[in-house]
Every structure is written in structure tokens, then in C-alpha cells.
Design a protein around this motif. Structure first.
Motif, PDB file in Angstrom:
ATOM      1  N   GLY A  21       0.853  -1.177   0.000  1.00 59.12           N
ATOM      2  CA  GLY A  21       0.000   0.000   0.000  1.00 59.12           C
ATOM      3  C   GLY A  21       0.894   1.233   0.000  1.00 59.12           C
ATOM      4  O   GLY A  21       2.121   1.125  -0.114  1.00 59.12           O
ATOM      5  N   VAL A  76       0.507  -3.544   6.703  1.00 60.72           N
ATOM      6  CA  VAL A  76      -0.776  -3.679   6.017  1.00 60.72           C
ATOM      7  C   VAL A  76      -1.866  -3.038   6.880  1.00 60.72           C
ATOM      8  O   VAL A  76      -1.564  -2.292   7.800  1.00 60.72           O
ATOM      9  CB  VAL A  76      -1.087  -5.164   5.705  1.00 60.72           C
ATOM     10  CG1 VAL A  76      -0.176  -5.663   4.587  1.00 60.72           C
ATOM     11  CG2 VAL A  76      -0.917  -6.045   6.942  1.00 60.72           C
ATOM     12  N   ILE A  77      -3.131  -3.334   6.610  1.00 63.82           N
ATOM     13  CA  ILE A  77      -4.226  -2.588   7.225  1.00 63.82           C
ATOM     14  C   ILE A  77      -4.435  -2.922   8.696  1.00 63.82           C
ATOM     15  O   ILE A  77      -4.751  -2.047   9.501  1.00 63.82           O
ATOM     16  CB  ILE A  77      -5.531  -2.805   6.425  1.00 63.82           C
ATOM     17  CG1 ILE A  77      -6.633  -1.875   6.935  1.00 63.82           C
ATOM     18  CG2 ILE A  77      -5.964  -4.264   6.474  1.00 63.82           C
ATOM     19  CD1 ILE A  77      -6.390  -0.418   6.703  1.00 63.82           C
ATOM     20  N   ASP A  78      -4.284  -4.200   9.085  1.00 62.95           N
ATOM     21  CA  ASP A  78      -4.467  -4.594  10.474  1.00 62.95           C
ATOM     22  C   ASP A  78      -3.825  -5.963  10.692  1.00 62.95           C
ATOM     23  O   ASP A  78      -3.290  -6.571   9.765  1.00 62.95           O
ATOM     24  CB  ASP A  78      -5.950  -4.607  10.874  1.00 62.95           C
ATOM     25  CG  ASP A  78      -6.803  -5.497   9.979  1.00 62.95           C
ATOM     26  OD1 ASP A  78      -6.290  -6.498   9.429  1.00 62.95           O
ATOM     27  OD2 ASP A  78      -8.011  -5.204   9.819  1.00 62.95           O
ATOM     28  N   THR A 102       2.479  -2.556  11.210  1.00 64.10           N
ATOM     29  CA  THR A 102       1.037  -2.416  11.028  1.00 64.10           C
ATOM     30  C   THR A 102       0.422  -1.817  12.282  1.00 64.10           C
ATOM     31  O   THR A 102       0.774  -2.187  13.400  1.00 64.10           O
ATOM     32  CB  THR A 102       0.419  -3.801  10.759  1.00 64.10           C
ATOM     33  OG1 THR A 102       1.027  -4.353   9.592  1.00 64.10           O
ATOM     34  CG2 THR A 102      -1.082  -3.716  10.564  1.00 64.10           C
TER      35      THR A 102
END
Length: 311
Positions: A21, A76-78, A102
């Protein structure tokens, strides 16, 4: 420490970055710019194109990516997404180091550290507290927590990410704890900012006309934060300059005006209600910094159908 003693003939340590990302791409780019052989992997392979054009090696699988060197960084997101990526590569990660940048909760960080230990993986948890455009530059700020020796082993490589890297101690949840506290400040403040602009527009004030006054007022926040920290640490909350009672009155002025203009007041209204309860409990004459202790220990929190206290 379980990390293998890898030797690269004086060359920069190879690094793997999982997750591409905006932040993952910035991290990989910073390692490349510092001369680290960098292997990248992302679930959507096309996100690696620009990094591959700069010299990154594109891995076909997570296991292949982490096998490229002793240090793997994931962002990453979570943590659910982290597990979805690294669980299948636990054997490949054994004896290597995983640095998880993260964002998530302290408890999730500690659980992730326990998972890593059970699989023979050295683990550092981390929190990036500055935007993507700071990574690799002097203004980047990254917090780390986990074993001292693991951080010491990879500290030099991690300096490629720029700015200030701070190791907060061995508790793997400490960096995440700092992060959520800082995010609490940021998002509560930003909620106030957008609400203030909505209120101003309802009164016919152009946002660009209000902004300089808002910026001047917010310029006082660093001093207030430092002063409150000192008071909370000392357990002393004089209300000689500003009291909980006066804060309650100020909040009421905003809520009343916003409601009259049809603007949602749920966020500030909830804060106002908590402050009112502090006044009702006899704390109105104390300084607003006292609210930090009341939220933790003493203040009744009313929820639908019952009255409880925070513990």
C-alpha cells in the motif's frame, strides 16, 4: 535470540517488505534508496511494478520473499491481514526477524509476538507516527518495541526508514500503546476541526477566513499538552486558570449553537455529558487535566439502562 548469523560480505542487509500500500511502498523505496537489496511481495502483484523498476526483486510468494534475507518488514491494514499473509510462511520465517509496522491495538501486538515466539521468529512491533511522505527523510518518526537484542541487531538497517527510530522497551505492545494514544489525540482533534468548519459555514463564515484563527488557537496546544502531562504525573489539578466547570459551560455553548443550526452534536455532546457528570460529582473547581484520572477510575459512565464505573 534466534536470528541466523547471516553474512553478506560487507554489503547492506537484504530486506523484504510485505504489503505495498502507500506506506509499504514508501518503506520499500526507503530501503532501496539506502542501498539495501530489497525484495517485495503484495497480494496484487502489479503494485510492485514501480519498485521493480527501481531495482526491487519481485517475489512470487510470501515464503519466497522472506527467504531472501534475515529481515522482513510487514505493513498492512491490520493484524488480521498480517496473519493472512505470514501464517503460511511461518516455517520460512523461522530463525529470521519479522518487524511488524502495522497499526493495531497493544493486545494484538502482544498476541502477535506470542505467535512469533511459538514459531521461532524474532519479532519487533512498531508504529509509524508520521505520513508516507516523511519515510526515508529526517522527519520520519517510528516507534519500536520488543527484545533489546533483536532491535540492536537490526537498528542500522531500520535507520534507512529515516528520521527518529525509538525503541520503547521489551513489551511488544508498548509501541502500539503509544500509537493508539497519539491517534486518540489526532482523530479527536480532527473531529473537532471538521465540526468547527461545519458550524462556521452554518453561520456564513468562509472556512478560509476561520482557518488562521483556528491555527493560532491550536498553536497553544503543545504547551497545554506538556502542562497537562506534568499535572497528571504529579496528581495535581489546580483550577485557577481553567476549571472543569468553565469547560462544561464552553462545551454547552457550542452544542446549543450547533443544534440550532441542525448540525450533529453527538461527539461533543457525549464529551459535554461526561464533563457535566464530573461537575455533578464535585470536581467542577478542579483543572480540566483531572478528567484523565476521572475517566480511568472515578467517573460514573452512564449507558442505556444502567450506571457503571470505568475500571
Amino acid at each position: 535470540m534466534t536470528t541466523h548469523q547471516f553474512s553478506y560480505g560487507g554489503k547492506s542487509l537484504p530486506v523484504t517488505v510485505l504489503g505495498l500500500g502507500p506506506m509499504g511502498q514508501a518503506l520499500a523505496g526507503a530501503f532501496l534508496d539506502s542501498g539495501h537489496p530489497t525484495t517485495v511481495w503484495n497480494r496484487t502483484p502489479g503494485k510492485a511494478d514501480s519498485l521493480a523498476a527501481r531495482g526491487a526483486a519481485r517475489a512470487g510468494s510470501v515464503a519466497e520473499a522472506v527467504a531472501a534475507g534475515p529481515l522482513t518488514v510487514v505493513c498492512v491494514i491490520d493484524y488480521e491481514a498480517v496473519h493472512a499473509i505470514v501464517d503460511s510462511a511461518a516455517d520460512a520465517l523461522r530463525g529470521r526477524t519479522l518487524v511488524n509496522l502495522t497499526a493495531d491495538s497493544p493486545d494484538q501486538a502482544r498476541a502477535m509476538a506470542a505467535w512469533a515466539a511459538a514459531h521461532g521468529i524474532d519479532y519487533l512491533d512498531g508504529a509509524i507516527t508520521t505520513p508516507t511522505n516523511t519515510i526515508g527523510g529526517p522527519h520520519a518518526a517510528i516507534l519500536y518495541s520488543g527484545p533489546d537484542d533483536v532491535y540492536a541487531t537490526h537498528r542500522t538497517a531500520l535507520t534507512a526508514l529515516g528520521g527518529t527510530g525509538v525503541h520503547l522497551g521489551t513489551d511488544p505492545g508498548r509501541a502500539a500503546a503509544y500509537d493508539v494514544a497519539l491517534l486518540d489525540i489526532f482523530w479527536t482533534t480532527m473531529s473537532g476541526v471538521v465540526h468547527a468548519f461545519a458550524l462556521a459555514r452554518a453561520e456564513g463564515i468562509d472556512p478560509t477566513a476561520l482557518a488562521p484563527f483556528a491555527q493560532a488557537g491550536m498553536g497553544a496546544l503543545p504547551g497545554i499538552v506538556g502542562g497537562y502531562a506534568d499535572r497528571i504525573a504529579a496528581g495535581e489539578h489546580p483550577g485557577d486558570r481553567s476549571s472543569i466547570l468553565s469547560a462544561s459551560a464552553g462545551m454547552e455553548h457550542v452544542v446549543r449553537t450547533a443544534r440550532a443550526r441542525g448540525i450533529d452534536t453527538e461527539v461533543l455532546g457525549a464529551a459535554r455529558d461526561i464533563v457535566r457528570r464530573a461537575v455533578d460529582d464535585g470536581h467542577g473547581g478542579e483543572g480540566f487535566s483531572r478528567m484523565s484520572e476521572l475517566l480511568m477510575n472515578d467517573l460514573p459512565i452512564r449507558r442505556p439502562g444502567k450506571l457503571s464505573r470505568v475500571h
